[in-house]
Enzyme design. Sequence first.
Site, PDB file in Angstrom:
ATOM      1  N   ASN A   7      38.278  31.814  35.772  1.00  0.00           N
ATOM      2  CA  ASN A   7      38.691  30.547  36.032  1.00  0.00           C
ATOM      3  C   ASN A   7      39.774  30.361  37.278  1.00  0.00           C
ATOM      4  O   ASN A   7      40.780  31.143  37.226  1.00  0.00           O
ATOM      5  CB  ASN A   7      39.340  29.847  34.695  1.00  0.00           C
ATOM      6  N   HIS A  10      44.050  27.910  38.832  1.00  0.00           N
ATOM      7  CA  HIS A  10      45.432  28.131  39.401  1.00  0.00           C
ATOM      8  C   HIS A  10      45.633  28.510  40.897  1.00  0.00           C
ATOM      9  O   HIS A  10      46.614  28.161  41.314  1.00  0.00           O
ATOM     10  CB  HIS A  10      46.004  29.138  38.442  1.00  0.00           C
ATOM     11  N   ARG A  45      40.051  18.006  35.867  1.00  0.00           N
ATOM     12  CA  ARG A  45      40.592  17.048  34.930  1.00  0.00           C
ATOM     13  C   ARG A  45      40.744  15.696  35.457  1.00  0.00           C
ATOM     14  O   ARG A  45      40.557  15.370  36.635  1.00  0.00           O
ATOM     15  CB  ARG A  45      42.342  17.363  34.982  1.00  0.00           C
ATOM     16  N   ARG A  49      44.859  17.369  38.528  1.00  0.00           N
ATOM     17  CA  ARG A  49      46.240  18.316  38.794  1.00  0.00           C
ATOM     18  C   ARG A  49      45.937  19.474  39.694  1.00  0.00           C
ATOM     19  O   ARG A  49      46.848  20.071  40.361  1.00  0.00           O
ATOM     20  CB  ARG A  49      47.006  18.283  37.619  1.00  0.00           C
ATOM     21  N   THR A 101      44.695  23.245  28.099  1.00  0.00           N
ATOM     22  CA  THR A 101      43.856  22.858  27.039  1.00  0.00           C
ATOM     23  C   THR A 101      44.497  23.354  25.861  1.00  0.00           C
ATOM     24  O   THR A 101      44.472  24.628  25.446  1.00  0.00           O
ATOM     25  CB  THR A 101      42.297  23.064  27.216  1.00  0.00           C
TER      26      THR A 101
HETATM   27  N1  PXP Z   1      38.153  28.196  28.653  1.00  0.00           N
HETATM   28  C1  PXP Z   1      38.398  26.858  28.685  1.00  0.00           C
HETATM   29  C2  PXP Z   1      37.741  26.032  27.929  1.00  0.00           C
HETATM   30  C3  PXP Z   1      39.814  26.551  29.231  1.00  0.00           C
HETATM   31  O1  PXP Z   1      40.288  25.375  29.179  1.00  0.00           O
HETATM   32  C4  PXP Z   1      40.348  27.376  29.793  1.00  0.00           C
HETATM   33  C5  PXP Z   1      41.764  27.046  30.491  1.00  0.00           C
HETATM   34  O2  PXP Z   1      41.633  26.225  31.555  1.00  0.00           O
HETATM   35  C6  PXP Z   1      40.162  28.789  29.861  1.00  0.00           C
HETATM   36  C7  PXP Z   1      38.918  29.051  29.329  1.00  0.00           C
HETATM   37  C8  PXP Z   1      41.020  29.790  30.625  1.00  0.00           C
HETATM   38  O3  PXP Z   1      42.029  30.038  30.021  1.00  0.00           O
HETATM   39  P1  PXP Z   1      43.207  31.002  30.431  1.00  0.00           P
HETATM   40  O4  PXP Z   1      43.474  30.545  31.940  1.00  0.00           O
HETATM   41  O5  PXP Z   1      44.323  30.834  29.678  1.00  0.00           O
HETATM   42  O6  PXP Z   1      42.774  32.432  30.671  1.00  0.00           O
END
Ligand code: PXP
Length: 247
Positions: A7, A10, A45, A49, A101
């Site tokens: 993901n 960030h 989103r 953001r 989330t």
């Molecule tokens: N899976 C989902 C559905 C999420 O919303 C998120 C956070 O955006 C993640 C995985 C990844 O979470 P993290 O950033 O805490 O690893």
Amino acid sequence: MIRLGVNIDHVATVRNARGEAFPEPLAAAHAAILGGADQITVHLREDRRHIRDADVELIASGLAIDLNLEMACTEEMVAKATAIKPQHVCLVPERREEITTEGGLDVAGNRDAVASTIQGVKAAGCSVSLFIDPDEAAVLAANDVGADAIEIHTGRYASAKSPAAIVREFLAIRQAATTAKQLGIRVHAGHGLDYRNVWRVAALPEIEELNIGFAIISRALFTGLSAAVRQMRDEMLRAREMAGQDL
Ligand code: PXP
């Protein structure tokens, strides 16, 4: 095998903090691929953001691996998925005031909206997972509305402090994973997973995919993104190799 979805939201958060055009999420996606990412995950989103529409479009058209689009159950997002056609969509609950989330989707309480969103994105050719808490009723509801997969919210496990709470939350994840597998739906997991807590979850044979963001991007500040992804993959694969052995 177990897949790693990275993901990269960030990276967009950092870019937006300065109002600059960099660091670019697409460049992050390429670095993640070099480290062994099996798919790229982004959350578009409602308030944009972090990830923006143009990011999703660029990533969808510029990648050799799958894109997993996290989105809310809204008509606007179904239209986006229909236009962009990511390989996978993960439906998540969304509240403006949350930092991330916070909980799983209330599938039973929003049955019609979830079912019609699933129909809409499936019509666009995407496979659909539902981000749900590790809860038996939620797994059954996800199956009822026609999801291809569930993504188990691992946040409670990740933030549990005492050994007993960690085990309790882990067992809930394991039970949800077992139930989903019995029902014939694919099992993914994510949220709050890091280099120390990933092993229990990655060792579960029912789980086919982990989506991890914050821990990898944070580590990447010091190691570089490709190395940070590679290290997470190594942890996941080691957990699979050790599964069944006394840990
Ligand atoms: N899976 C989902 C559905 C999420 O919303 C998120 C956070 O955006 C993640 C995985 C990844 O979470 P993290 O950033 O805490 O690893």
